[in-house]
Design a protein around this motif. Structure first.
Motif, PDB file in Angstrom:
ATOM      1  N   SER A   1       0.716  -1.202  -0.016  1.00 20.68           N
ATOM      2  CA  SER A   1       0.030  -0.067  -0.078  1.00 20.68           C
ATOM      3  C   SER A   1       0.896   1.276   0.028  1.00 20.68           C
ATOM      4  O   SER A   1       0.483   2.059  -0.719  1.00 20.68           O
TER       5      SER A   1
ATOM      6  N   VAL B   1      -9.567   4.179   4.562  1.00 18.29           N
ATOM      7  CA  VAL B   1      -9.396   3.518   3.331  1.00 18.29           C
ATOM      8  C   VAL B   1      -8.760   1.880   3.920  1.00 18.29           C
ATOM      9  O   VAL B   1      -7.853   1.949   4.569  1.00 18.29           O
TER      10      VAL B   1
ATOM     11  N   VAL C   1      -7.420  -1.384   3.453  1.00 20.75           N
ATOM     12  CA  VAL C   1      -7.002  -2.150   2.419  1.00 20.75           C
ATOM     13  C   VAL C   1      -6.245  -3.382   2.797  1.00 20.75           C
ATOM     14  O   VAL C   1      -6.612  -4.001   4.096  1.00 20.75           O
TER      15      VAL C   1
ATOM     16  N   LYS D   1      -8.150  -6.035   4.896  1.00 20.71           N
ATOM     17  CA  LYS D   1      -9.482  -5.307   4.974  1.00 20.71           C
ATOM     18  C   LYS D   1      -9.926  -5.416   6.439  1.00 20.71           C
ATOM     19  O   LYS D   1     -11.203  -5.477   6.719  1.00 20.71           O
TER      20      LYS D   1
ATOM     21  N   ASP E   1     -13.306   0.611   0.742  1.00 21.28           N
ATOM     22  CA  ASP E   1     -12.429  -0.733   0.527  1.00 21.28           C
ATOM     23  C   ASP E   1     -11.677  -0.503  -0.642  1.00 21.28           C
ATOM     24  O   ASP E   1     -11.963  -0.046  -1.691  1.00 21.28           O
ATOM     25  N   SER E   2     -10.265  -0.928  -0.514  1.00 18.57           N
ATOM     26  CA  SER E   2      -9.356  -1.134  -1.615  1.00 18.57           C
ATOM     27  C   SER E   2      -8.340  -2.234  -1.636  1.00 18.57           C
ATOM     28  O   SER E   2      -7.982  -2.698  -0.514  1.00 18.57           O
TER      29      SER E   2
ATOM     30  N   THR F   1      -4.656  -0.260  -5.347  1.00 15.66           N
ATOM     31  CA  THR F   1      -5.485   0.848  -5.993  1.00 15.66           C
ATOM     32  C   THR F   1      -5.742   1.743  -4.631  1.00 15.66           C
ATOM     33  O   THR F   1      -6.802   2.547  -4.516  1.00 15.66           O
ATOM     34  N   VAL F   2      -4.828   2.002  -3.745  1.00 13.76           N
ATOM     35  CA  VAL F   2      -4.946   2.744  -2.664  1.00 13.76           C
ATOM     36  C   VAL F   2      -4.933   4.530  -2.960  1.00 13.76           C
ATOM     37  O   VAL F   2      -5.887   4.927  -2.547  1.00 13.76           O
TER      38      VAL F   2
ATOM     39  N   LYS G   1      -6.237   5.304  -5.773  1.00 15.63           N
ATOM     40  CA  LYS G   1      -7.655   5.735  -6.300  1.00 15.63           C
ATOM     41  C   LYS G   1      -8.709   5.609  -5.169  1.00 15.63           C
ATOM     42  O   LYS G   1      -9.692   6.530  -5.126  1.00 15.63           O
ATOM     43  N   ALA G   2      -8.607   4.754  -4.133  1.00 15.30           N
ATOM     44  CA  ALA G   2      -9.524   4.871  -3.198  1.00 15.30           C
ATOM     45  C   ALA G   2      -9.449   6.364  -2.254  1.00 15.30           C
ATOM     46  O   ALA G   2     -10.438   6.773  -1.988  1.00 15.30           O
TER      47      ALA G   2
ATOM     48  N   SER H   1     -11.369   8.579  -4.669  1.00 17.44           N
ATOM     49  CA  SER H   1     -12.734   8.304  -4.336  1.00 17.44           C
ATOM     50  C   SER H   1     -13.457   8.701  -2.940  1.00 17.44           C
ATOM     51  O   SER H   1     -14.672   9.180  -2.935  1.00 17.44           O
TER      52      SER H   1
END
Length: 429
Positions: free
Chosen positions: A65, A192, A194, A197, A218-219, A223-224, A226-227, A230
């Motif tokens: 991450s 976030v 990751v 989870k 959730d990521s 894709t951290v 992008k999360a 988001s």
């Protein structure tokens, strides 16, 4: 005398988000009336003037991450700055309670991309004993002075982790002091979640994000970044119209009085402008309104100016002199306590005119009983229409509205001919 309508002008100037449409509007109105305009407010995708703290778990399982954040930090900042150019970021980290890097601020709030990238590049994953980490303590420290937030900023902590927190954490608990400290500084928490989870495994992330108006995203490990973006684009925004000031004679109301939507959503407010019956005439009255985001304008409120020009309505006078008397032959320029006016014959009203149209015809609140039936009209208006026959005596023309005329400087109501009192229903016209 020429009558000019009441003109309503609404002029808006967008300083920043949110946007309000229409930004300007014009209407006709009269004293004692109101009208409603739909105002469409588009909220910003990201809260205005954001101060974003990236709070990153640096225990052993977070290696992937952290690498993703290092590789994509530029994209994260670019996405946020595109919507809110005055955004600032800080970088903080936390480990487990026994780790030497239990909590630290790696980079204070700044807009300097190089400094932020260097701060993230300095992070590495190590240590961590059991599964829970120490992020409740980190949230408490950030909300009690570890980072100096700007006074009017939107304050956001992005908590990036794959594990729940010890509780108590360095003596701090969510219900005991941490949530209160976060809310006291109006800080929202984005979780976030990751890797494994397990961030919300104990329900702690749900509790703190719900209490602060945040969200959990959730990521996957890769894709951290992008999360993070988001999460920043999925926060709730409370929009509240705030009437800063209004001149006497003008008021503005909104329905709803406030509403909560997700950032980027659109909401419609029904804005009602009301002009008082006794609003000063021949003058312009103003209201100033702003739309608050989450209770504070912060330099990002839409400022709206409402200007209403209230012009003379009714009560027009005439000049009882040859060549200057413009009254229609069906009326006469006669004295009233409010000046000489074009008066109809007893029991008559203006032709082809609505009864409530005080721009053309009106009655007055006479100080001398028995004259209430008299109807005055704008000079040049014909008056050969009988008033409603169902009414008699002084009330024969009561369907005509009473205007708020001002008494003449030298009242002329002392002498009225007897025939002025003869009305439909008493046997004569």
């Amino acid at each position: 005398m020429r009558f000019s309508t009441l003109a309503f002008a609404l002029v808006g100037s967008v300083l920043a988000d949110p946007g309000v449409s229409p930004a300007s509007i014009s209407k006709d109105a009269d004293p004692g009336t109101s009208f409603t305009v739909d105002k469409v407010v588009t909220t910003p995708e990201i809260l205005p003037k954001p101060d974003v703290v990236l709070l990153i778990d640096v225990t052993g399982s977070m290696g992937g991450s952290i690498q993703n954040i290092k590789a994509n930090l530029v994209n994260v900042i670019a996405n946020v700055s595109k919507v809110q150019p005055n955004a600032q970021f800080a970088v903080a980290s936390f480990g487990d309670f026994s780790d030497p890097n239990r909590f630290q601020v790696v980079q204070a709030l700044t807009g300097n991309l190089v400094a932020l990238q260097n701060a993230v590049n300095s992070l590495s994953a190590s240590s961590g004993g059991d599964e829970p980490e120490d992020w409740i303590n980190a949230l408490f420290q950030l909300s009690t002075g570890a980072v100096a937030f700007r006074g009017d900023s939107s304050r956001i902590i992005v908590l990036v982790s794959d594990a729940p927190s010890h509780e108590p954490s360095n003596g701090h608990t969510l219900d005991g002091d941490t949530i209160a400290a976060l809310r006291g500084k109006t800080i929202r928490v984005i979780g976030v979640n990751v890797g494994l989870k397990h961030l919300d495994q104990l329900g702690q992330a749900t509790k703190v994000t719900t209490a602060t108006g945040g969200v959990i995203i959730d990521s996957a490990v890769d894709t951290v970044s992008k999360a993070i973006v988001s999460g920043l684009k999925n926060l709730n925004v409370t929009i509240k119209p705030d009437v800063v000031s209004c001149d006497v004679g003008l008021t503005v109301e909104f329905a709803p009085t406030e509403t909560k939507v997700s950032s980027g959503d659109v909401v419609t407010f029904h804005e009602t402008a009301k002009v008082a019956d006794d609003a000063p005439q021949n003058a312009t009255h103003q209201c100033f309104v702003r739309f608050l985001l989450n209770g504070t304008p912060g330099g990002n409120a839409f400022i709206q100016r409402i200007a209403v020009a209230v012009n003379q309505m009714g009560c027009f006078t005439c000049v009882p002199q040859p060549g200057k008397n413009l009254c229609h032959p069906t009326t006469s320029c006669a004295p009233t306590p409010y000046g000489t006016m074009c008066l109809t014959r007893p029991g008559f009203k203006a032709d082809r005119t609505d009864d409530d149209n005080v721009k053309v015809q009106w009655r007055m609140k006479w100080p001398v009983p028995g004259h209430e039936h008299r109807v005055a009209v704008v000079p040049g208006t014909s008056a050969d229409t009988l008033c409603d026959r169902k009414n008699t005596g002084p009330d024969v023309c009561k369907e005509i509205k009473v205007a708020k005329c001002k008494a003449a400087a030298a009242p002329e109501g002392a002498r009225f001919h007897d025939t002025d009192q003869k009305v439909i229903g008493s046997g004569e016209l």
